[in-house]
Design a protein around this motif. Sequence first.
Motif, short mmCIF file in Angstrom:
data_model
loop_
_atom_site.label_atom_id
_atom_site.label_comp_id
_atom_site.label_asym_id
_atom_site.label_seq_id
_atom_site.Cartn_x
_atom_site.Cartn_y
_atom_site.Cartn_z
N LYS A 110 33.89 43.69 43.29
CA LYS A 110 34.77 42.52 43.19
C LYS A 110 35.02 42.22 41.71
CE LYS A 110 34.72 37.62 44.40
NZ LYS A 110 33.95 36.60 45.11
N LEU A 111 36.28 42.08 41.35
CA LEU A 111 36.68 41.73 39.99
C LEU A 111 37.58 40.50 40.03
CD1 LEU A 111 37.67 45.27 38.64
CD2 LEU A 111 35.53 44.07 38.24
N THR A 112 37.46 39.65 39.03
CA THR A 112 38.34 38.50 38.90
C THR A 112 38.87 38.46 37.48
OG1 THR A 112 37.11 37.25 40.55
CG2 THR A 112 38.53 35.99 39.10
N PHE A 113 40.19 38.41 37.36
CA PHE A 113 40.82 38.28 36.06
C PHE A 113 41.47 36.90 35.99
CE2 PHE A 113 41.36 43.13 35.94
CZ PHE A 113 40.11 43.29 35.37
N SER A 114 41.18 36.19 34.91
CA SER A 114 41.68 34.83 34.72
C SER A 114 42.71 34.82 33.59
CB SER A 114 40.50 33.91 34.37
OG SER A 114 40.93 32.58 34.29
N PHE A 115 43.76 34.04 33.81
CA PHE A 115 44.85 33.92 32.83
C PHE A 115 44.97 32.46 32.42
CE2 PHE A 115 45.42 37.55 35.47
CZ PHE A 115 45.77 38.56 34.59
N LYS A 116 45.22 32.25 31.11
CA LYS A 116 45.18 30.88 30.57
C LYS A 116 46.55 30.39 30.12
CE LYS A 116 43.57 32.78 26.18
NZ LYS A 116 42.52 32.79 25.21
N ASN A 117 46.59 29.08 29.83
CA ASN A 117 47.80 28.41 29.33
C ASN A 117 48.99 28.56 30.28
OD1 ASN A 117 46.32 27.73 26.97
ND2 ASN A 117 46.86 29.70 26.07
N ILE A 118 48.72 28.41 31.56
CA ILE A 118 49.78 28.54 32.58
C ILE A 118 50.64 27.27 32.55
CG2 ILE A 118 50.27 28.88 35.03
CD1 ILE A 118 48.79 31.27 33.73
N GLU A 119 51.94 27.47 32.50
CA GLU A 119 52.87 26.34 32.46
C GLU A 119 53.52 26.12 33.82
OE1 GLU A 119 55.71 27.30 29.44
OE2 GLU A 119 54.20 27.44 27.87
N ASN A 120 53.76 24.86 34.15
CA ASN A 120 54.56 24.46 35.32
C ASN A 120 54.01 24.87 36.68
OD1 ASN A 120 56.38 23.42 33.42
ND2 ASN A 120 57.48 25.36 33.33
N GLN A 121 52.77 25.24 36.77
CA GLN A 121 52.13 25.57 38.06
C GLN A 121 53.03 26.41 38.97
OE1 GLN A 121 50.87 21.80 39.66
NE2 GLN A 121 49.78 21.29 37.81
N PRO A 122 53.34 27.65 38.57
CA PRO A 122 54.22 28.49 39.39
C PRO A 122 53.62 28.74 40.78
CG PRO A 122 53.12 29.82 37.73
CD PRO A 122 52.80 28.38 37.42
N LEU A 123 54.47 28.74 41.80
CA LEU A 123 54.01 28.99 43.16
C LEU A 123 53.80 30.48 43.42
CD1 LEU A 123 56.25 26.48 45.15
CD2 LEU A 123 53.89 26.20 44.35
#
Length: 158
Positions: A110-123
Amino acid sequence: MRKSKKENEVLQSTNKVLTSENEYLKKIVEINKAILETEKDNSSFKITKVTGNRAEKTIAITFLVEAKDENKKMTIEDISIADIEGKEYEIDFYKSSRPYPELDLNTPIKLTFSFKNIENQPLFIKLFRFKITSQPIRNLFEDTKSNLEFKDLKVNWN
């Protein structure tokens, strides 16, 4: 009469244990249910969860990687996502899994990749892509390189 009452208690107890085990197995199957799945270079990649965190402005993508042919070392690089407006986001290596999994045959990691500084909460994430280099443990000088892309991933925000 006493023996049958005792047998009945044993059967009820066994039934409770089996019901509990059955519920556990159902949850495991649901947890590991693939949203999207692909196979490259005799390895399978199954995305199981895409979660957005409103407070932290992050999106985490969880997936399972499994070697289908032999034990191998893998390097995952150039990891990125893009939203439906074409904005690309960078990976947060501090909150992500190590991108160098060692895979044992037919055993998912199991791997989890996290991404930061997301704008506008895309669906939706329009594109999740990365490059992999696979090396068989038996001969680390052999390697195969591939590009993987997953499109249109629904984000579950919390």
